[in-house]
Design a protein around this motif. Structure first.
Motif, PDB file in Angstrom:
ATOM      1  N   MET A 123       0.823  -1.200   0.000  1.00 29.40           N
ATOM      2  CA  MET A 123       0.000   0.000   0.000  1.00 29.40           C
ATOM      3  C   MET A 123       0.863   1.258   0.000  1.00 29.40           C
ATOM      4  O   MET A 123       0.454   2.293  -0.536  1.00 29.40           O
ATOM      5  CB  MET A 123      -0.963  -0.007   1.190  1.00 29.40           C
ATOM      6  CG  MET A 123      -2.057  -1.052   1.081  1.00 29.40           C
ATOM      7  SD  MET A 123      -3.431  -0.810   2.261  1.00 29.40           S
ATOM      8  CE  MET A 123      -2.565  -0.932   3.829  1.00 29.40           C
ATOM      9  N   THR A 124       2.050   1.186   0.594  1.00 23.54           N
ATOM     10  CA  THR A 124       2.984   2.309   0.507  1.00 23.54           C
ATOM     11  C   THR A 124       3.364   2.560  -0.945  1.00 23.54           C
ATOM     12  O   THR A 124       3.316   3.696  -1.437  1.00 23.54           O
ATOM     13  CB  THR A 124       4.236   2.036   1.347  1.00 23.54           C
ATOM     14  OG1 THR A 124       3.878   1.962   2.728  1.00 23.54           O
ATOM     15  CG2 THR A 124       5.270   3.149   1.172  1.00 23.54           C
ATOM     16  N   LEU A 128       2.309   5.966  -3.139  1.00 26.35           N
ATOM     17  CA  LEU A 128       3.384   6.764  -3.737  1.00 26.35           C
ATOM     18  C   LEU A 128       3.180   6.901  -5.239  1.00 26.35           C
ATOM     19  O   LEU A 128       3.310   7.995  -5.806  1.00 26.35           O
ATOM     20  CB  LEU A 128       4.740   6.107  -3.463  1.00 26.35           C
ATOM     21  CG  LEU A 128       5.261   6.162  -2.028  1.00 26.35           C
ATOM     22  CD1 LEU A 128       6.488   5.275  -1.876  1.00 26.35           C
ATOM     23  CD2 LEU A 128       5.581   7.600  -1.618  1.00 26.35           C
ATOM     24  N   LEU A 129       2.858   5.799  -5.881  1.00 23.35           N
ATOM     25  CA  LEU A 129       2.787   5.755  -7.345  1.00 23.35           C
ATOM     26  C   LEU A 129       1.475   6.308  -7.890  1.00 23.35           C
ATOM     27  O   LEU A 129       1.434   6.817  -9.013  1.00 23.35           O
ATOM     28  CB  LEU A 129       2.975   4.310  -7.812  1.00 23.35           C
ATOM     29  CG  LEU A 129       3.165   4.063  -9.305  1.00 23.35           C
ATOM     30  CD1 LEU A 129       4.450   4.706  -9.799  1.00 23.35           C
ATOM     31  CD2 LEU A 129       3.178   2.571  -9.590  1.00 23.35           C
ATOM     32  N   ILE A 153       8.337  -3.832  -4.993  1.00 25.10           N
ATOM     33  CA  ILE A 153       6.918  -3.693  -5.339  1.00 25.10           C
ATOM     34  C   ILE A 153       6.705  -2.447  -6.189  1.00 25.10           C
ATOM     35  O   ILE A 153       6.020  -2.481  -7.221  1.00 25.10           O
ATOM     36  CB  ILE A 153       6.060  -3.635  -4.063  1.00 25.10           C
ATOM     37  CG1 ILE A 153       6.186  -4.939  -3.268  1.00 25.10           C
ATOM     38  CG2 ILE A 153       4.594  -3.369  -4.419  1.00 25.10           C
ATOM     39  CD1 ILE A 153       5.533  -4.889  -1.896  1.00 25.10           C
ATOM     40  N   LEU A 154       7.290  -1.338  -5.764  1.00 17.47           N
ATOM     41  CA  LEU A 154       7.134  -0.077  -6.484  1.00 17.47           C
ATOM     42  C   LEU A 154       7.656  -0.186  -7.912  1.00 17.47           C
ATOM     43  O   LEU A 154       7.030   0.305  -8.858  1.00 17.47           O
ATOM     44  CB  LEU A 154       7.863   1.026  -5.720  1.00 17.47           C
ATOM     45  CG  LEU A 154       7.754   2.466  -6.200  1.00 17.47           C
ATOM     46  CD1 LEU A 154       6.307   2.887  -6.378  1.00 17.47           C
ATOM     47  CD2 LEU A 154       8.462   3.392  -5.228  1.00 17.47           C
ATOM     48  N   LEU A 231      10.044  15.109  -4.969  1.00 22.33           N
ATOM     49  CA  LEU A 231      10.784  14.221  -4.070  1.00 22.33           C
ATOM     50  C   LEU A 231       9.829  13.748  -2.984  1.00 22.33           C
ATOM     51  O   LEU A 231       9.375  14.529  -2.147  1.00 22.33           O
ATOM     52  CB  LEU A 231      11.983  14.930  -3.453  1.00 22.33           C
ATOM     53  CG  LEU A 231      12.733  14.195  -2.331  1.00 22.33           C
ATOM     54  CD1 LEU A 231      13.090  12.767  -2.724  1.00 22.33           C
ATOM     55  CD2 LEU A 231      13.982  14.958  -1.919  1.00 22.33           C
ATOM     56  N   ALA A 232       9.508  12.448  -3.012  1.00 18.30           N
ATOM     57  CA  ALA A 232       8.651  11.836  -1.997  1.00 18.30           C
ATOM     58  C   ALA A 232       9.551  11.123  -1.000  1.00 18.30           C
ATOM     59  O   ALA A 232      10.036  10.024  -1.249  1.00 18.30           O
ATOM     60  CB  ALA A 232       7.677  10.861  -2.639  1.00 18.30           C
TER      61      ALA A 232
END
Length: 321
Positions: A123-124, A128-129, A153-154, A231-232
């Motif tokens: 879920m993170t 983010l995406l 995962i990302l 920038l995350a």
């Protein structure tokens, strides 16, 4: 039941296996017998006292298992259901009380270890995406720690959307894992990282940097962004970032800097079920592979933390009661 209890802040050795009374669910809770327990970097912040928590406490917040009992006001879950959660305190234990509103169904095609380790990290990656910087086909992004749980995962989710992914890793083994996940380019950390990123983007820089490392990568992350890039900064595995002069964002090209956290992106059950449902569906369909890089008995939680902080793990890691 057995649980990992912390009575003082400190090194991994403060994680102690103890016998505790079985918890009792409240009217809006479910009691779950854990099958697998997720180990996340945030657990180390609580263990060291970097994040506030009252002592003593049972460590952990993520896991999966089978519902044993439900509170009197719970109507959508029942004994025997498979569930997972990412934000229930005291999860390093054989029995966990989970608020029913935070327990999500686990499809039959998702094994317990993957369910326990995919929810928080999955879920993170999802928020983010899809929400922090909604990457579009043709974008190029930089993902730090590309062989870590979130990174793998990302990268998979971004590549599936037609996004070009550049990652950073520390070893040849991790480079292979990152490329297998869909990374177009894999780089090592270093003082010249931003120069190498710009060389790979025709001098322009990337649309976004997803940075869970923090202090060690912050400067290169800023320097890697294109004009109006994002920038995350979603973690600080290498330590917190020092205060930043906002004028630097102007000088870098009207940059965006955000410090998001998952809790703000699953504020209600509808959003929680949306994000978790998409992650679990992707796993069940085979579109997303969750690499469980290491499995430890519950009693070996201290070693799991040592390996995690020592960058000796890849993908996700779990404890098994």
């Amino acid at each position: 039941m057995r649980a990992i209890t912390v009575t003082e802040f400190g090194r991994p050795d403060v994680l102690t296996l103890t016998d505790r009374p079985d918890p009792v669910p409240g009217e809006h809770d479910v009691l779950v017998r854990t099958e697998a327990i997720g180990v996340n970097y945030i657990d180390t912040y609580f263990r060291t006292g970097a994040y506030a928590v009252d002592l003593p406490y049972i460590a952990g917040s993520e896991g999966s298992g089978v519902v044993e009992a439900v509170g009197s006001e719970v109507t959508d879950l029942k004994a025997g259901d498979r569930v997972a959660w990412s934000d229930a305190p005291a999860s390093y234990a054989e029995l966990v009380v989970v608020p029913a509103a935070r327990a999500v169904p686990v499809p039959d095609g998702v094994p317990a270890a993957q369910a326990a380790s995919a929810l928080l990290q999955g879920m993170t990656a999802h928020y983010l995406l899809n929400s922090v910087y909604p990457a579009r086909p043709g974008d190029t992004v930089l993902v730090h720690a590309g062989a870590g749980g979130v990174g793998l995962i990302l990268t998979q989710l971004a590549a599936a959307k037609g996004v070009r992914v550049i990652t950073t890793v520390s070893t040849d083994e991790k480079e292979t894992l990152s490329r297998d996940a869909g990374a177009a380019e894999v780089l090592r950390y270093g003082d010249d990282l931003a120069e190498r990123v710009r060389a790979l983007t025709g001098g322009e820089g990337v649309a976004a940097v997803y940075d869970g490392v923090g202090a060690d990568t912050f400067e290169s992350s800023l320097a890697s962004l294109r004009i109006r890039g994002t920038l995350a900064l979603f973690g600080a595995a290498s330590g917190p970032v020092p205060p930043v002069d906002p004028q630097r964002l102007n000088q870098g090209g009207s940059l965006y800097l955000t410090r998001p956290t998952l809790a703000h992106f699953i504020r209600d059950r509808e959003e929680l079920l949306w994000r978790s449902g998409e992650v679990f569906s992707a796993i069940a369909d085979g579109a997303l592979t969750i690499r469980v890089g290491a499995t430890y008995p519950l009693a070996d939680a201290p070693q799991a933390h040592r390996d995690l902080q020592g960058r000796r793990t890849t993908g996700s890691i779990v404890l098994v009661p």
